[in-house]
Scaffold this motif. Sequence first.
Motif, PDB file in Angstrom:
ATOM      1  N   HIS A 207       0.892  -1.214  -0.127  1.00 34.83           N
ATOM      2  CA  HIS A 207       0.144   0.115   0.136  1.00 34.83           C
ATOM      3  C   HIS A 207       0.808   1.114   0.028  1.00 34.83           C
ATOM      4  O   HIS A 207       1.856   1.270   0.923  1.00 34.83           O
ATOM      5  N   LYS A 209       0.638   4.912   0.547  1.00 36.12           N
ATOM      6  CA  LYS A 209      -0.495   6.032   1.008  1.00 36.12           C
ATOM      7  C   LYS A 209       0.101   7.400   0.689  1.00 36.12           C
ATOM      8  O   LYS A 209       1.503   7.802   1.064  1.00 36.12           O
ATOM      9  N   ILE A 211       0.164  11.318   1.912  1.00 33.02           N
ATOM     10  CA  ILE A 211      -0.258  12.063   3.346  1.00 33.02           C
ATOM     11  C   ILE A 211      -0.051  13.347   2.525  1.00 33.02           C
ATOM     12  O   ILE A 211       0.994  14.094   2.745  1.00 33.02           O
ATOM     13  N   ARG A 212      -1.104  14.075   2.153  1.00 34.52           N
ATOM     14  CA  ARG A 212      -0.804  15.368   1.702  1.00 34.52           C
ATOM     15  C   ARG A 212      -0.341  16.384   2.736  1.00 34.52           C
ATOM     16  O   ARG A 212      -0.847  16.336   3.863  1.00 34.52           O
ATOM     17  N   HIS A 219       3.696   0.551   2.774  1.00 32.89           N
ATOM     18  CA  HIS A 219       3.230  -0.363   3.893  1.00 32.89           C
ATOM     19  C   HIS A 219       2.839  -1.758   3.310  1.00 32.89           C
ATOM     20  O   HIS A 219       2.172  -1.740   2.360  1.00 32.89           O
TER      21      HIS A 219
ATOM     22  N   VAL B 308      -0.999   6.530  10.024  1.00 35.56           N
ATOM     23  CA  VAL B 308      -0.988   6.006   8.636  1.00 35.56           C
ATOM     24  C   VAL B 308      -0.526   4.681   8.500  1.00 35.56           C
ATOM     25  O   VAL B 308      -1.030   3.781   7.932  1.00 35.56           O
ATOM     26  N   ALA B 312      -2.794   1.722   7.062  1.00 34.61           N
ATOM     27  CA  ALA B 312      -2.178   1.850   5.288  1.00 34.61           C
ATOM     28  C   ALA B 312      -3.266   1.103   4.520  1.00 34.61           C
ATOM     29  O   ALA B 312      -3.701   1.191   3.505  1.00 34.61           O
ATOM     30  N   SER B 314      -6.386   0.889   4.704  1.00 35.90           N
ATOM     31  CA  SER B 314      -7.663   1.340   4.682  1.00 35.90           C
ATOM     32  C   SER B 314      -7.815   2.248   3.350  1.00 35.90           C
ATOM     33  O   SER B 314      -6.922   2.593   2.902  1.00 35.90           O
ATOM     34  N   ASN B 315      -9.060   2.799   3.260  1.00 39.50           N
ATOM     35  CA  ASN B 315      -9.381   3.719   2.176  1.00 39.50           C
ATOM     36  C   ASN B 315      -9.314   5.061   2.625  1.00 39.50           C
ATOM     37  O   ASN B 315      -9.508   6.091   1.936  1.00 39.50           O
ATOM     38  N   ILE B 316      -8.848   5.169   3.975  1.00 35.89           N
ATOM     39  CA  ILE B 316      -8.890   6.477   4.771  1.00 35.89           C
ATOM     40  C   ILE B 316      -7.748   7.514   4.070  1.00 35.89           C
ATOM     41  O   ILE B 316      -6.721   7.045   3.792  1.00 35.89           O
ATOM     42  N   GLU B 317      -8.051   8.684   3.832  1.00 36.07           N
ATOM     43  CA  GLU B 317      -7.066   9.845   3.194  1.00 36.07           C
ATOM     44  C   GLU B 317      -6.575  10.656   4.423  1.00 36.07           C
ATOM     45  O   GLU B 317      -7.414  11.031   5.099  1.00 36.07           O
ATOM     46  N   PHE B 318      -5.268  10.564   4.593  1.00 42.74           N
ATOM     47  CA  PHE B 318      -4.740  11.294   5.610  1.00 42.74           C
ATOM     48  C   PHE B 318      -4.059  12.556   5.207  1.00 42.74           C
ATOM     49  O   PHE B 318      -3.410  12.605   3.952  1.00 42.74           O
ATOM     50  N   ASN B 319      -4.445  13.709   5.784  1.00 44.70           N
ATOM     51  CA  ASN B 319      -3.690  15.097   5.206  1.00 44.70           C
ATOM     52  C   ASN B 319      -2.872  15.711   6.572  1.00 44.70           C
ATOM     53  O   ASN B 319      -3.382  15.474   7.699  1.00 44.70           O
TER      54      ASN B 319
END
Lengths: 222, 442
Positions: A207, A209, A211-212, A219, B308, B312, B314-319
Motif C-alpha cells: 500500500h 499512502k 499524506i498530503r 506499507h 497512517v 495503511a 484502509s481507504n482513509i485519506e490522511f492529510n
Amino acid sequence: MRILLIEDNTELANAISEYFGHIGHPLDWCESAESAEKLLAYQSFDMLILDINLPGKSGFQLLKQLRAQSEEIPVLILTARAEVDDRVSALDIGADDYMVKPFDFRELAARCRALLRRERGNASNQIVCGNLTYDASTASVTLHEIQIDLRHREIQLLELLLNNLDHVLTKEQIADRLYRFDEAYTPNAIEQVLTRLRKKLAGSSLHIKTIRGLGYLAHVDD
Amino acid sequence: MLVVFLVLSAGVWQYANRTADLSYDRLLTGSALAIIERIRSRNGQVEVDLPYAALDILSLAPDDKVYYAVSGPDKSYLTGYKDFPPPEHYTPSASPVFYNTNYLNEPIRAVVVSKRLDDPGVSGWVEVRIGQSRNARNALSNEILLGEMAVLVLVITLALTSLAFGINRTLSPLNQLSRSLRERRADEMGPLPDTDIKEVKPLIASIDQYRTRLQSNLDMMQVFIADASHQIRTALSSVQAQLDMAEMEHDQDKLQNRLALIRNQHRKLTRLTNQLLTHALVAHRRDTNQFQQVKLDALLSAILTSEVRDHADSNIEFNYSNTHRDLTIDADPVSLRECLRNLIDNAIKYGPENNSITLGIDVEAEQVKIFVDDQGPGIPDEMLQRAVLRFERIETGKNTLGSGLGLGIANTVTEAHGGQLHLINRQPQGLRVELVLPRRRI
C-alpha cells in the motif's frame, strides 16, 4: 524456518508456542535477553519475536546490541501500550515490525510470515511483499507471479519505497533520487509517476499512502 | 544577636582604652613639658633644674612607678634613668610623641619631647623621656569598660525579650491554625475557624480554597471510578455470557459466531483499558507538570505517520496541514501525543470507510490551534457540550467500538495546558476537534 520467541510471561509464551505449533511453525522460546544471547551464539534463527519489557536486559538493549553487531536477522517487537514511545523508537533502532499487546495471534502469524518472506527475498536480491516480488538485479516486478511492465522512473520509485517501508518520504527526498539536478521536473510529475505505479500494482500487498502536506508512506499488508 | 553583642563589646573595649590613655597621656605631657622648659644652656653647658612639682603631678596615680631620662645634644646623658628606652625611629620634634615600651619587665606608657638649643657653644636637640607604668590607666579603662558593658548587656537583654514576646504574639494565630488543622478529620469539610488577625486571613482563605479544589478533584475521581467500573463490568459480563453460551454450543457454525462476538467484546475491552490507562497517565502528568519546549512539526508528523502506518490498508485519506514548520510551544509532548492519537482513532472509528482525516495547526499571536478534521457524521449541535464529558458516548446509530473516553482525554490534556477544547461541526459534513493552546506557559 526457526523462530525464537523471547518473552517472560509464561502463559502468553505458551499460548504463542501452541498457536505457532498448530499452524505448522513450531518456535523456540526463552525467557530473557541474556538466555537469548546464549542461544544466538551457537544456533542460527531466521527471526526473533522480542518482548520489550524483560527482566534484566530489556528487549531494546538486545535489539540495539544485535544491530550494532550488524546482525540482520528480522526482529518483530512486542510492546505494551503504556510504553508510549516504544512504537516510534522500536522502528528507529532497527526493528522490522512491532505489535502492541494485546494482539491478534492471526495477525502476529501473518506479520511473521511477511517478514520471513521479505528476508528470504533480500538474500537473492529479491524483495518479496506478499504477492509482489521485486528483483533488484534484473529490475523486474511480478505480481501474482505475472511479470509487470514498469517504466524506468516507476521502478526507481518502487525500489525507493520498498527500501523505506513504514517511513515517510517527502516529495523532495523522492525528487532527489528520481531526477538529476539538471533535470527539470514539475511538482506534479512525482504524483503522476505514483498514480501510474499504483494503477499497475492494483491488488498487491503493497500500500502506498499519500499524506498530503507530509509525503508518502509504503506499507506491506500480508 | 551574638554578632551584634560582640561588635558592640569590641567597640566599648576600644573606647575604654582610648579614654584612659587620653586622660593619663595629658598628665605625662604636662610633666614632660614642665621639665623641658627648665633646660637651659649656660656658658656652653646644658643645665637641668628638675622641677619636682612636675613629677608630683604623676603621683596622682599612687600605685604607678615613674621613670624619666634627660639627654643633651648628641644624646649625651644628663640626668634620670640612663637606659630608659626611646621610641623606635624617633625624629626630634617640639611636639610630644607617645609610645608604648617595656622597662624593668613592666609595660610602660611613655612620651618624648625635644627642644632645640641654639646658643654659641651648645647647639642641638635636647630630649626628655618620661614614662609611667600602666596600673592606674588599666584600672580606669576597666572601670569604664565594666560600666559600658553593664549597659550593653541590659539593652541586649531587653531587645531579646521584647523580640521573643513579639514573635510569640504574632505567631500565635498560626499555632492556633495548625492545631485546628491537626485536629480536623480528613473527611470534614467546611471552612476553617475565622481569625481576628488581618495578616492571617488571606492564609486561611487560601487553605480553604485549596481544600475545596482538592475535594472537587476527589469527587471527580469517585465519579470516574464508578463510571469505569460500570463499563469494565459490563464488558466483562458480556464476555462471560458469550463464553458460557459457547460452552453449550454444539453447532460448529454457531460456535464460530459466538467466538466472533467474544473477540469483538474483547477488542472493546482492550480499547477501554488502553483509554483508561491513558487517561490516568495524562491526569498524572498534568499533576506533575511535565512541560518542555516541543517542536510541533516533528511531534505532529510522527503521530500522523504512525497512524497512517496502522491504517495503511484502509481507504482513509490522511492529510497534514502545517505552514509553520519551525514552531515550538511549551507543552507536555507525551500527553499531547496520546491525546491527538485518541482523537485520530476516534475520527477513524466513527467516520466512514473513505474518510478524509486532516491533522493540522493554525498559528495565532498568543495561541496555536491544533485540529483534527474528519468527514464523519459530526455531533448533533445540542450534544456538543456534553460530548466532552467522560463516557458521554454519542449515539449515532452506528455500531462502533468506543468508550467515549477519547474526548475526555483530550479535555484533560487541554486543561492541563491552560487551553480550551472546541468541537465544531464542519460544512457540509464532518467534525473538527480543536485544541486551542497558549504558545507560552503563563
